[in-house]
Design a protein around this motif. Sequence first.
Motif, PDB file in Angstrom:
ATOM      1  N   ALA B 318       0.841  -1.196   0.000  1.00  0.00           N
ATOM      2  CA  ALA B 318       0.000   0.000   0.000  1.00  0.00           C
ATOM      3  C   ALA B 318       0.876   1.245   0.000  1.00  0.00           C
ATOM      4  O   ALA B 318       0.666   2.183  -0.772  1.00  0.00           O
ATOM      5  CB  ALA B 318      -0.906  -0.005   1.229  1.00  0.00           C
ATOM      6  N   ARG B 319       1.902   1.261   0.854  1.00  0.00           N
ATOM      7  CA  ARG B 319       2.767   2.434   0.928  1.00  0.00           C
ATOM      8  C   ARG B 319       3.566   2.641  -0.351  1.00  0.00           C
ATOM      9  O   ARG B 319       3.841   3.772  -0.749  1.00  0.00           O
ATOM     10  CB  ARG B 319       3.722   2.300   2.126  1.00  0.00           C
ATOM     11  N   ASP B 320       3.919   1.542  -0.978  1.00  0.00           N
ATOM     12  CA  ASP B 320       4.821   1.653  -2.122  1.00  0.00           C
ATOM     13  C   ASP B 320       4.130   2.133  -3.399  1.00  0.00           C
ATOM     14  O   ASP B 320       4.784   2.356  -4.410  1.00  0.00           O
ATOM     15  CB  ASP B 320       5.518   0.301  -2.359  1.00  0.00           C
ATOM     16  N   ASN B 321       2.814   2.273  -3.353  1.00  0.00           N
ATOM     17  CA  ASN B 321       2.097   2.673  -4.567  1.00  0.00           C
ATOM     18  C   ASN B 321       1.361   3.999  -4.412  1.00  0.00           C
ATOM     19  O   ASN B 321       0.392   4.260  -5.112  1.00  0.00           O
ATOM     20  CB  ASN B 321       1.078   1.592  -4.940  1.00  0.00           C
ATOM     21  N   THR B 322       1.816   4.836  -3.490  1.00  0.00           N
ATOM     22  CA  THR B 322       0.996   6.005  -3.169  1.00  0.00           C
ATOM     23  C   THR B 322       0.828   6.972  -4.329  1.00  0.00           C
ATOM     24  O   THR B 322      -0.233   7.556  -4.484  1.00  0.00           O
ATOM     25  CB  THR B 322       1.558   6.757  -1.952  1.00  0.00           C
ATOM     26  N   LEU B 323       1.867   7.158  -5.161  1.00  0.00           N
ATOM     27  CA  LEU B 323       1.717   8.138  -6.230  1.00  0.00           C
ATOM     28  C   LEU B 323       0.613   7.735  -7.194  1.00  0.00           C
ATOM     29  O   LEU B 323      -0.336   8.493  -7.435  1.00  0.00           O
ATOM     30  CB  LEU B 323       3.049   8.352  -6.974  1.00  0.00           C
ATOM     31  N   TYR B 324       0.686   6.509  -7.712  1.00  0.00           N
ATOM     32  CA  TYR B 324      -0.326   6.084  -8.675  1.00  0.00           C
ATOM     33  C   TYR B 324      -1.679   5.881  -8.004  1.00  0.00           C
ATOM     34  O   TYR B 324      -2.725   6.179  -8.578  1.00  0.00           O
ATOM     35  CB  TYR B 324       0.143   4.838  -9.432  1.00  0.00           C
ATOM     36  N   ALA B 325      -1.649   5.385  -6.769  1.00  0.00           N
ATOM     37  CA  ALA B 325      -2.899   5.217  -6.039  1.00  0.00           C
ATOM     38  C   ALA B 325      -3.563   6.567  -5.816  1.00  0.00           C
ATOM     39  O   ALA B 325      -4.783   6.713  -5.942  1.00  0.00           O
ATOM     40  CB  ALA B 325      -2.640   4.521  -4.702  1.00  0.00           C
ATOM     41  N   GLY B 326      -2.750   7.561  -5.508  1.00  0.00           N
ATOM     42  CA  GLY B 326      -3.287   8.907  -5.314  1.00  0.00           C
ATOM     43  C   GLY B 326      -3.909   9.436  -6.600  1.00  0.00           C
ATOM     44  O   GLY B 326      -5.051   9.899  -6.623  1.00  0.00           O
ATOM     45  N   LEU B 327      -3.162   9.333  -7.690  1.00  0.00           N
ATOM     46  CA  LEU B 327      -3.672   9.811  -8.985  1.00  0.00           C
ATOM     47  C   LEU B 327      -4.942   9.083  -9.377  1.00  0.00           C
ATOM     48  O   LEU B 327      -5.851   9.655  -9.999  1.00  0.00           O
ATOM     49  CB  LEU B 327      -2.603   9.629 -10.072  1.00  0.00           C
ATOM     50  N   GLY B 328      -5.057   7.812  -8.981  1.00  0.00           N
ATOM     51  CA  GLY B 328      -6.245   7.022  -9.308  1.00  0.00           C
ATOM     52  C   GLY B 328      -7.508   7.554  -8.661  1.00  0.00           C
ATOM     53  O   GLY B 328      -8.622   7.221  -9.086  1.00  0.00           O
ATOM     54  N   LEU B 329      -7.356   8.369  -7.635  1.00  0.00           N
ATOM     55  CA  LEU B 329      -8.530   8.933  -6.970  1.00  0.00           C
ATOM     56  C   LEU B 329      -9.251   9.932  -7.863  1.00  0.00           C
ATOM     57  O   LEU B 329     -10.412  10.279  -7.620  1.00  0.00           O
ATOM     58  CB  LEU B 329      -8.120   9.629  -5.660  1.00  0.00           C
TER      59      LEU B 329
END
Lengths: 462, 462
Positions: B318-329
């Motif tokens: 979860a921590r390692d994907n914050t940039l793309y996860a954030g953009l996915g919002l």
Amino acid sequence: MALDESFLQQACAIFGERLTDAAAVRQAHGLSEAYHAPHPPDLVVFPESVVEAQQLVQLCARFKVPMIPFGAGTSLEGNASAPHGGVCVDMTRMNQVIEINADDMDCRVQPGISRKTLNTQLKDSGLFFPIDPGADASIGGMASTRASGTMAVRYGTMRENVIGLEVVMPNGTLIRTSRRARKSSAGYDLTKLMVGSEGTLGLITEVTLRLYPLPEAVSAATCPFTCLSDAVRCVIEIMQMGLSVARIEFLDAVMIRGVNQYAGMSHAEAPTLFLEFHGTEQGVQEQAQRAQEIALGHGGEKFQWATRPEDRSRLWSARDNTLYAGLGLRPGAKAMITDVCVPISQLAECLIETQKDIVSSQLIVPIVGHVGDGNFHLLILVDPENADEVSRARHLHDTMVERALRLQGTCTGEHGIGTGKIDFLEQELGQAVDVMRCVKAAIDPDNIMNPGKIFRKETAGA
Amino acid sequence: MALDESFLQQACAIFGERLTDAAAVRQAHGLSEAYHAPHPPDLVVFPESVVEAQQLVQLCARFKVPMIPFGAGTSLEGNASAPHGGVCVDMTRMNQVIEINADDMDCRVQPGISRKTLNTQLKDSGLFFPIDPGADASIGGMASTRASGTMAVRYGTMRENVIGLEVVMPNGTLIRTSRRARKSSAGYDLTKLMVGSEGTLGLITEVTLRLYPLPEAVSAATCPFTCLSDAVRCVIEIMQMGLSVARIEFLDAVMIRGVNQYAGMSHAEAPTLFLEFHGTEQGVQEQAQRAQEIALGHGGEKFQWATRPEDRSRLWSARDNTLYAGLGLRPGAKAMITDVCVPISQLAECLIETQKDIVSSQLIVPIVGHVGDGNFHLLILVDPENADEVSRARHLHDTMVERALRLQGTCTGEHGIGTGKIDFLEQELGQAVDVMRCVKAAIDPDNIMNPGKIFRKETAGA
């Protein structure tokens, strides 16, 4: 130098009785603990506030009078002598803890406080300031010389542990070099530029320090080795294993002899490591056991370790008395104390060759080292009245420093350049010294902050 | 700017086909990953040796042509754009490991090597370089911006881990800022002056880095909290206990939602800590258990921990994907990424007030933080074409930075000033910025090294 009458009047108006030109006070401030020739200042003043410190700098700037910041007087390379005369600024009356921020594990202190006083005042907080150069130096002085000592292998040096500074710049402006955040990438790192600048770039009036939790448990160990190379190899492996060693000190056989004589102990007269681990109860036991296994692999069969405070201090007492134990090897002699620091892969060679030179010099020269960092000290015991001895001591010193430089090391790991190592700095860093001069000339164009230290004003060729 | 014909001819003579003014290449070098307006350089060159780098600087110095050092292009504050035109010096072809000194736990590398490539090449040595800013940045760029990231709480930032640099100064001289010893008190700390100077004081051509033993064992943990204050309080206690935490990261509920969506996970949508411990098998178990006890004391009941690699990477994914996860919002949006850093005692207040502002802004803004250092990032998701949104984002950004400054923090913990935070640096450090200007003017009197970054040439009042 003859100080201007008007300057003197105005200085008196600021400091009153806290300004003196008494010979005894001037002498005491020209000396430090260095073996170098003393250079007393013309005046000594004792500021009690930032306002006074700033007024003084502004006054000195107007009259172009040199200022030499002074702390506990424990520096070793003539860092606080006054070869160009001027005003010694004794900061010891600015010795208060301003605030302790337990949650942030930091504190703000005035520069004149000594490290031991600071630690006494920190006691109730559960925190401590680990940097321990041996002497009870002032925090301002430690920042100025980029001091370190036994704990640096675990906690870093003053370089890593000064979070920020308040400094009166040579033009009289008062700046803060950084905020209190643990890290920042906001602009040039003026904190680190000031740390180690030996008072040549400004007068430090406040220091923000990083603090650490007092370790829950401590274990200590000592181990003699058949030869120095084995001891160093053991240190390298301990570091490569990632053991969280808090201190890892080396005493050579001569120093051990001194310690035995001084404290009535009976350590084997052999190259010996002293170790200390900080951590949890379980952690420090494990670390000591691992260190023991590594030591055994290098012939260190007499590994002794202890966790109870009384047993630990018995084990370490030898290390804690090296200065007086060293001097005891030759009553009446003075110690020329000097240090170098090399990459640890070069340490055994540097030490072994230096020991050969010591034999040739026919002097008594115990060695003690912060070997986890590749840093070691010679205590060259000389009769300062004996010119031949002093010359042999000088030769031994210079040869060692040049060897350290050849082995990719530095001419001083923790004492600073002062006046004592000016020529070696050029050898060490070449044209980078011109960049230092350029920074100095820009920040202190009139050369009034501790002139004559670190480098000569002009390049060697100029 | 129009480059002099003679300059161009001589530059071509050095670089041949490794010099280009192709629009696509120039565009790519004016942008980085920043949200700031791009400023392409006039030329891009690709040196392959120190000699070429030095020839270039000497040539640019003669014609007073600006130079902008460029690494992986992952900087976030316009640090490598070319607002004054000039030559972008792309260092990516100088990407070799020069030597690895396993005994000394250090290495010398060319500046264009990326941190991941370096770690790949270190594998056989049992050592690693821990600084991890997220992006696969170049080592030279990381040194220039004083980068840090998730591991800083344990291993420090680039400030602590650059042992020395080779730099071509603006006047064309090549210097080494220090020897390879672990510590030194020989003169001004030019290494630390260069680290974080964002290419404004010289062109880095080699970096000596501190390395660390790969940890024998690693344990990882995650824990959601009812509220942010509890999470921060837990971090403070973990630090005060002296647990040797290697990473301690915070994701707010919005970011957790993003992570859940992006990776099909089902974390509780709550403020969450991610922890990692490095040490011995026994040590990391003990540390995780202690952290769990502390978390429990702050309502962190769903503490999960793992030591097996596959379980750890599941926990941390979860921590390692914050940039793309954030953009996915918010698909299609751009992220304005920014950071501040405050003393940890001020962190909860800084975060809580910022979250209130986020609500008012009506924007989607996940937060992720290196909370052990008091450092956090906003990913402000905006439609860059929507002026109103951009204005709200700008307001949110500025309010947060000003708040961090009020809380004794810094306007940037690890991204640098670039062009994006120039105005805040003055707010943060006041007259200390004049000292930086003074150093810059002395070292680079023609203002040819990355001009327009960190500060404006003249003081605000001038």
